[in-house]
Structures are given as structure tokens and as C-alpha cells.
Scaffold this active site. Structure first.
Site, PDB file in Angstrom:
ATOM      1  N   CYS A  45     -36.267  -7.255 -20.387  1.00 26.94           N
ATOM      2  CA  CYS A  45     -35.058  -7.281 -19.569  1.00 26.94           C
ATOM      3  C   CYS A  45     -35.100  -8.483 -18.637  1.00 26.94           C
ATOM      4  CB  CYS A  45     -34.925  -5.992 -18.765  1.00 26.94           C
ATOM      5  SG  CYS A  45     -36.266  -5.733 -17.584  1.00 26.94           S
ATOM      6  N   CYS A  48     -38.163  -8.875 -16.582  1.00 28.24           N
ATOM      7  CA  CYS A  48     -39.294  -9.481 -17.300  1.00 28.24           C
ATOM      8  C   CYS A  48     -39.179 -11.004 -17.282  1.00 28.24           C
ATOM      9  CB  CYS A  48     -39.332  -8.978 -18.743  1.00 28.24           C
ATOM     10  SG  CYS A  48     -39.654  -7.212 -18.913  1.00 28.24           S
ATOM     11  N   ASP A 457     -12.222 -44.216 -27.512  1.00 33.46           N
ATOM     12  CA  ASP A 457     -12.384 -45.635 -27.832  1.00 33.46           C
ATOM     13  C   ASP A 457     -11.627 -45.884 -29.133  1.00 33.46           C
ATOM     14  OD1 ASP A 457     -13.532 -48.306 -27.827  1.00 33.46           O
ATOM     15  OD2 ASP A 457     -14.764 -47.574 -29.484  1.00 33.46           O
ATOM     16  N   ASP A 660     -18.764 -44.217 -29.825  1.00 33.93           N
ATOM     17  CA  ASP A 660     -19.755 -44.269 -30.894  1.00 33.93           C
ATOM     18  C   ASP A 660     -21.179 -44.108 -30.394  1.00 33.93           C
ATOM     19  OD1 ASP A 660     -20.332 -46.673 -29.713  1.00 33.93           O
ATOM     20  OD2 ASP A 660     -19.630 -47.912 -31.373  1.00 33.93           O
ATOM     21  N   ASP A 664     -20.341 -47.724 -26.389  1.00 32.22           N
ATOM     22  CA  ASP A 664     -19.618 -46.966 -25.367  1.00 32.22           C
ATOM     23  C   ASP A 664     -20.542 -46.123 -24.497  1.00 32.22           C
ATOM     24  OD1 ASP A 664     -17.097 -47.847 -26.421  1.00 32.22           O
ATOM     25  OD2 ASP A 664     -17.387 -46.425 -28.047  1.00 32.22           O
TER      26      ASP A 664
END
Length: 783
Positions: A45, A48, A457, A660, A664
Site C-alpha cells: 500500500c 509501504c 517548425d 525535429d 529546433d
């Protein structure tokens, strides 16, 4: 982007079994900051998770730790030294958890096997369901009298047998809850084990006392303690099975690389472990086999199924000189591959790293969940005690008040809180990877959901990034074939994009290209040479005008208005410069661009374009893909793209920049979310490290798809958290006021955590509109 696999930059140098994050140049191995994953068995849980994180952070040298309950793993950042593993293992074992460092030993290859860390082995699965079956065999006889009474039958199981059956469940199958509760108590905390142990012990002890005090005629509650433990075990088994389904995507990727390679040497082929293969080796890959490494084909033609990497459903042709990547599937021909990258340096390893990083990340909302889980169990304990004290004090029978307290302790479920976010992240990022969408972390999903503007772009993103010869306007006395033949001869030795466009056009028309002599290139202007003993020049419009040539104004103006790039072919004759033809080039728009822009608009997104090209070219592309020309910017240098993104953000827009990943990169970093397109697998590694979201194929339909899965994943996280909170807010009061018996409470608690994972698993059915699912060979369909 042009190059071989070995041209891809590799961003993660290795140190032993660890992946180096940072280190000063003069540092020794003992001072390197490293990150690694380890499996942790026994987490139940959110409490834990908190205990594990606290234990890891308390270990000397550990600088950070993020625990994933859904995957049963932890990602640790630490200063590497020889005793680190032992210290971590000791700390976790003291808390009752079982660590596994098997993943580290595979980190060099960064590819896990199907039995990787965090995935239960067959024996573990049998242990889970074996416990459930054994518990049911003891608990069902205790439930028979109650079920029979609903049908009007009167069945009574002797008290002695009730005691024996319930005690076996409590003492044998419930021992794990006592052990977990004791370990939590030693640290001064409480967890789900504490609640189950206290609740079932109270019901069992009450029944034992009533049997001893009142004899065989007493009304006993042994079925409550036994069935609660049985239902909790059943819930945990279902939860474990569901968790394994959530991690199916990453396991599929991790199992792609074959273990054996066929190395070709002077003595022929020899099967060797993939770990023994080195760059420069030559491997044979047989039909139907997976490529074990990144490399370049040196012999043979084949088709390669790259669905695992790009989501592309159709195989692609590959021949000598073409790159292939590890994990893809060879077609029907035997080929030879020269090894370029192995193990952690492969594109497949980079993809796995990205998916693992995303699944190991924590959403900001999880910090709130962690704070709540830290006080959740103690509050429930107080509510349980209060329920008993108040109920008994108000005149309820002792056993009734106690059973209400038991129901309060049992119905509370911190598990659902702990699983709400990581389950959705694991499934969402996994299904996104199936379609070639790699997400860096959950913050990228959250930011993408909030964004309202997409900035594209142009070159290489909205367009193919490959120049194409659109038209040739020739002087009246010459024909297109002759002019193209002379132009192709001049360009036959050039790698310039416009040169390739001329040569491609000549090949398509099956024009024989004559030899050229005396080539002379003038940078930025063009090239000249002798073709068939006549001097020709192919150059820019400005250069032609400098040479005094008479350039046809109408042809040039028409080309420029359409956004084309213009070159001029002329002959240097004794009587002066003679213009032969005007060549117009264009960068073709991607077929997927216009549908992607339309899809983004339908999602309520604003779409813009920024480019370094001239205005006519930008407006031409904008008109073809459906972007408002007023929402474009031309002539933009890299710093201008950054400024455009920052201006939009300053005006309150959330910005996704699509480029790309290479040219960029600065603009991608400036945006709220950088989305990079990997130009085939050659650019995959570059794009992965340059962006928050990486698109592994040149299909712009992935842009709206990425935004859609981001929205759906974050919505699922919110749904899960809402359910986890509402469940506890509603069921705890019901238990306090006696509307839930301990048995019903146990069933509801088991159902709550399973329902959270089931809701997350709905994301596996996600299908982005306009995209074809990967072919049947995709690892996401086979494990």
C-alpha cells in the site's frame, strides 16, 4: 538528418552496472552519482511506499529514491561504491521487503528479460493463488451456515470446528499480516497490515472468548475473521495480476533483443552470446530473426518490420548501406550486418530508458497522496477505537460495538490511494509507446493536457525535409529533357539537397546523365562545368543576374509566388550568357500534416508555424496544411523561434513546440512541452534526449494522438484519486454506523484497489484516431 547509427550521440556513459548521471572529470568511481532500478517485493500500500522511500533515503550515499507501487520497483540515485548494494539490501530486509538487484546486472544492455525485476515469477503466482485457494477451503465451511439460513435451512457447524478452521486461517495465512504489522510497529508507524491484523484478531479473539464464556450455544464470529483474510488475499492476488498487465508494454520492449547472435569470421558463422558482440563485428541475420544490435547492412536486401520501434504497420525495404536497429525483425532474406552499437548504446535501449523513466516518475499530486498516507492508518486506528468506545458507551452490546470497530479497520484501504497514480502512468505511457509516442515523465503528460497552442517548425516537420524539382521552364529553343540532362550532369557529384532533387528527377524520367569535366563550385552560388564540350552553369537567381543573363521574369515570379526555391541553368557562350532554364524546387508537405492540423483544431488547440524560410514558402505550406497565414512567422533564426515561444507563454498560452529535435532543440526546451519527431530510427536517440515527448515516426497524426493520450492518462489519474478518496470517505462512516459487516468490509476493501487498477487498464484499449495499430509482430501483442 543523414548518417549511420554510430553517428547518433550517446548520452549515458556506463559505470559498471550503473548508468552515470554526472561526475566531475577527475572523479573516481567511488564519487560518481549513479541511478539504477531495483525490484522490491512485499509492498502492499501507500504506507509501504513511504517506508521503502524512507529506508532507502536513510542509507549512506543514497541521494534520492522514487518508489513505484504499481511496478514494484524503486529508482535510486546514489554515490556508487562497492558496499552500496549490501547497505540497501540490508535496510530493505530489516523492513520486511525483498530487494532484487537482477536488473542492475542487465543495465549494461539496458534490456530486461521477461522475468525481469518487479514481475512475479511463476512460483510467486502459484504462491499467491495457492494461498487464496487454501484460505477459501478453510473459510467457505464457516460461511455455509449463514448462506444456508438465507434459504431457510438451519445448519450449525460445531464451535470446535469453527475454531480450528478460523485459527488455521488466522495463524497460517494471516501470519504475513502480523509480520508486516510488527515491522511497521518497530518503526513507530502503521500500515494496511496493521489494520487487517488488528481487525481480524479482534473478531477471532471475540469469538474465542464467547465460546469459552458461553459454551457451544454462543453466537460466534469466526467466519468474519477468516473471510476477511481470505478476501484480502484474493484482492492482493487480483491486484498483483492486474499490476503485471499494467507493465506488459515495457516487458514487451525488454524482451525484444535476442540472446544469441551469429557472428561471421574467417572460420564461418559461430553462435555467440549477444554480450560478446563488439562494434565492427559482422553478424548474419536469418529470415524471421530479430536484429540483435544496431548496425548497417553490408550484404543482402530484405524487408524489416520496425513496428516495435515506430509503430509503423508495414515492413520497410532495406539494402546495403541502410541502417537497422536492435529488436526489429528481418524479413525473408539472410543479410549481413556490420555492428555499430550494442547493449546500452542501441536505439532500443534508449527507447526502453525513456519508457522506464516515465513510469518511474511521480506526479505532483502524489506528494499530496504521500502526506495523506502518512497519517491515514493512524487516523483509521483512532476511528476504530472511537467506534468501539462510543458504541459500547451508548449501550450497544460489547460484541456489536467490537464488530463495528473491526469493520472500520478492515474497510479502510490505503492501497487504492497508493495505486491510483502509478497504475495510470504505467498503462498510459506503455500504450503510448506502442504507437511510437515516448513520454519523458508524468509532468510532460500534465503539461500537455494544459497546453492550448501547438507551434510547428516547417522544414522537416510539416514538410518532408527533402527538396523536390517541381517544374522546369525552358527557353523556347530547348526542351525539358535536355535541360534536365545538363543540370543533372553538373550535380552528379554533389550531396546538396537541391542536387539530389535534380538527380532524382533525372532518374525518374530515365535520362542518361553524361559525364562532366572541370567542375568548379562557388559556395553559396552554384556550380559550373563542361558537359559534352559546352560550358554550363547551374546557380542561384542572384548569381545569374550578376552574370548579366536575361532571366525570364514571369517564370521566376510565378515560382517565387508559389513559395518555390529558384535555380537558373545557363550556358557561357562567346556572345554572352545564354539562359537555358529556370528550375523551381519545393519541399513537399507531409500527407499527414493537413489532417493533423484539422485534428488539433477539433481538440480546441491553436495552431501556429515558425520557420527560417522566406515568406512565400511559409505561406504556401500554411495554405496547404490549413494554418492561418497570420499565425505564421518566416525568416526566423533559432533565437527568433525561442522568442516566439516565450512571447506566447507570456500571453498566457501553454505551448507545445513540434520540431525535429536537432535544429529546433532550443525552441523545444523553451516550450512548455517539446515534441520532437525522430526522422526514422537514425534520429530516434537524438530526439529522445531533446524533448519531453518523442514521436518515433514521421506521422504528424502522432501529435494530436500524444495530446489525447496525455489528456486521457491525467483524467484517469484524477478518476482513480477521486474513487480512492470517495471510497474511504463513504465506507468508513458506513462501517462505523453498522451498515457494513466485517465480511462485507473485507470484500469492499479488496474491490477498491482492484477497481483502481481496472480503471487504469482501460487505457490499454486506447486507439488514436487516424493511426493504424502496429502489425501483429509488435511486441505489445506478444509477451
Amino acid at each position: 538528418m543523414v548518417g549511420k547509427v554510430h553517428d547518433i550521440p550517446r548520452s549515458f556513459p556506463q559505470i559498471g552496472p550503473f548508468m552515470m548521471l554526472s561526475a566531475p572529470p577527475s572523479a573516481t568511481a567511488e564519487t560518481f552519482a549513479t541511478t539504477f532500478d531495483l525490484g522490491i517485493q512485499g509492498m502492499r500500500c501507500a504506507s509501504c511506499v513511504r517506508r521503502v522511500e524512507q529506508s532507502l533515503l536513510a542509507v549512506e550515499g543514497v541521494q534520492g529514491a522514487v518508489v513505484n507501487l504499481a511496478a514494484q520497483t524503486a529508482r535510486v540515485t546514489a554515490l556508487a561504491d562497492t558496499g552500496l548494494q549490501e547497505r540497501i539490501a540490508d535496510a530493505l530486509r530489516r523492513e520486511g521487503f525483498k530487494p532484487s538487484f537482477a536488473l542492475q546486472n542487465e543495465r549494461k544492455a539496458h534490456i530486461r528479460g521477461n522475468d525481469g525485476v518487479g514481475i512475479s515469477s511463476l512460483s510467486t503466482i502459484w504462491a499467491e493463488w495457492g494461498q487464496v485457494a487454501l484460505a477459501l477451503s478453510f473459510a467457505l465451511p464457516l460461511m455455509l451456515p449463514m448462506w444456508a439460513s438465507w434459504l431457510g435451512w438451519h445448519l450449525v457447524l460445531p464451535a470446535k470446528w469453527q475454531f480450528l478452521l478460523a485459527t488455521h486461517v488466522q495463524g497460517l495465512l494471516g501470519a504475513q499480516f502480523y509480520l508486516g504489522a510488527w515491522r511497521a510497529l518497530r518503526r513507530g508507524t502503521a500500515n494496511m497490515d496493521t489494520l487487517v491484523a488488528l481487525g481480524t484478531t479482534a473478531a477471532w479473539a471475540l469469538s474465542t472468548w464467547l465460546w469459552w464464556a458461553e459454551g457451544a450455544s454462543a453466537h460466534l464470529y469466526f467466519e468474519s475473521s477468516a473471510m476477511v483474510i481470505t478476501l484480502v488475499l484474493l484482492g492482493k492476488a487480483l491486484e498483483a495480476r492486474a499490476r503485471r498487465q499494467t507493465t506488459s508494454a515495457i516487458r514487451a520492449l525488454q524482451g525484444l533483443r535476442p540472446d544469441i547472435a551469429h557472428r561471421v569470421g574467417q572460420d564461418g558463422e559461430a553462435d555467440v552470446p549477444v554480450e560478446d558482440v563488439r562494434p565492427g563485428d559482422t553478424l548474419a541475420v536469418r529470415p524471421g530473426e530479430r536484429f540483435a544490435v544496431d548496425g548497417v547492412l553490408v550484404e543482402g536486401h530484405t524487408q524489416v518490420d520496425e513496428a516495435m520501434l515506430t509503430g509503423e504497420p508495414m515492413p520497410v525495404d532495406r539494402g546495403p548501406g541502410d541502417a537497422v536497429v536492435a529488436g526489429t525483425v528481418n524479413g525473408a532474406a539472410r543479410v549481413l550486418v556490420q555492428v555499430q552499437a550494442v547493449g546500452a548504446d542501441t536505439v532500443l535501449a534508449a527507447v526502453v530508458r525513456r519508457v522506464e523513466d516515465a513510469q518511474a516518475s511521480k506526479a505532483p499530486v502524489e506528494q499530496l497522496v504521500d502526506r495523506i498516507s502518512a497519517v491515514f492508518v493512524p487516523i483509521v486506528l483512532l476511528l476504530g477505537i472511537g467506534t468501539f468506545v462510543v458504541g459500547w458507551g451508548m449501550g450497544l452490546p460489547f460484541d456489536t460495538a467490537l464488530l463495528r470497530a473491526v469493520a472500520v479497520l478492515v474497510v479502510a484501504c490505503p492501497c487504492a490511494l497508493g495505486l491510483a497514480t502509478p497504475a495510470a502512468i504505467v498503462v498510459g505511457t506503455g500504450v503510448a509507446a506502442r504507437y511510437g509516442i515516448l513520454v519523458r515523465d508524468v509532468q510532460a503528460l500534465e503539461q500537455a493536457r494544459r497546453c492550448d497552442t501547438v507551434v510547428f517548425d516547417k522544414t522537416g516537420t510539416l514538410t518532408m525535409g527533402q527538396a523536390r524539382l517541381e517544374r522546369i521552364d525552358c527557353a523556347p529553343e530547348y526542351d525539358e529533357s535536355s535541360c534536365l540532362r545538363w543540370a543533372a550532369a553538373l550535380q552528379s557529384g554533389s550531396e546538396h539537397p537541391l542536387a539530389r532533387a535534380v538527380l532524382d528527377a533525372a532518374r525518374q524520367r530515365k535520362i542518361d546523365i553524361p559525364p562532366v569535366h572541370g567542375l568548379h563550385a562557388v559556395p553559396g552560388k552554384g556550380i559550373s562545368g563542361a558537359v559534352e564540350e559546352h560550358p554550363y552553369t547551374l546557380g542561384s537567381l542572384a548569381w545569374a543576374q550578376e552574370q548579366g543573363g536575361s532571366v525570364p521574369a514571369l517564370a521566376v515570379e510565378a515560382a517565387l509566388q508559389q513559395g518555390h526555391t529558384v535555380s537558373v541553368l545557363w550556358r557561357n557562350a562567346p556572345q554572352g550568357t545564354q539562359t537555358l532554364a529556370v528550375l523551381a524546387f519545393a519541399d513537399a508537405v507531409r500527407p499527414s500534416a493537413a489532417p493533423a492540423v484539422l485534428a488539433l483544431r477539433s481538440m480546441g488547440m491553436q495552431v501556429r508555424m515558425v520557420s527560417g524560410d522566406h515568406p512565400q514558402a511559409v505561406h504556401r505550406v500554411a495554405s496547404q496544411v490549413g494554418i492561418d497565414p497570420n499565425a505564421t512567422q518566416s525568416g526566423a533564426l533559432p533565437q527568433d523561434k525561442i522568442a516566439a515561444v516565450e512571447t506566447l507563454r507570456q500571453h498566457g498560452h501553454g505551448v507545445i513546440m513540434v520540431g525535429d529535435g536537432i535544429n529546433d532543440a532550443p525552441a523545444l526546451a523553451a516550450a512548455d512541452v517539446g515534441m520532437a519527431i525522430a526522422h526514422g530510427h537514425l534520429g530516434a536517440d537524438v530526439a529522445i534526449h531533446a524533448s519531453a515527448i518523442t514521436l518515433l515516426r514521421d506521422d504528424l497524426a502522432l501529435v494530436p494522438a500524444a495530446i489525447d493520450i496525455a489528456r486521457r492518462t491525467t483524467t484517469t489519474i484524477r478518476q482513480n484519486l477521486w474513487w480512492a478518496f470517495v471510497y474511504n470517505v463513504v465506507t468508513i462512516p458506513l462501517a462505523m454506523f453498522g451498515y457494513l459487516s466485517p465480511v462485507l468490509a473485507g470484500g469492499a476493501m479488496a474491490l477498491s484497489s482492484v477497481s483502481v487498477i481496472a480503471n487504469a487498464l482501460r487505457l490499454r484499449r486506447w486507439r488514436p484516431p487516424g493511426l493504424v495499430p502496429p502489425a501483429h509482430s509488435s511486441p505489445f501483442h506478444h509477451r
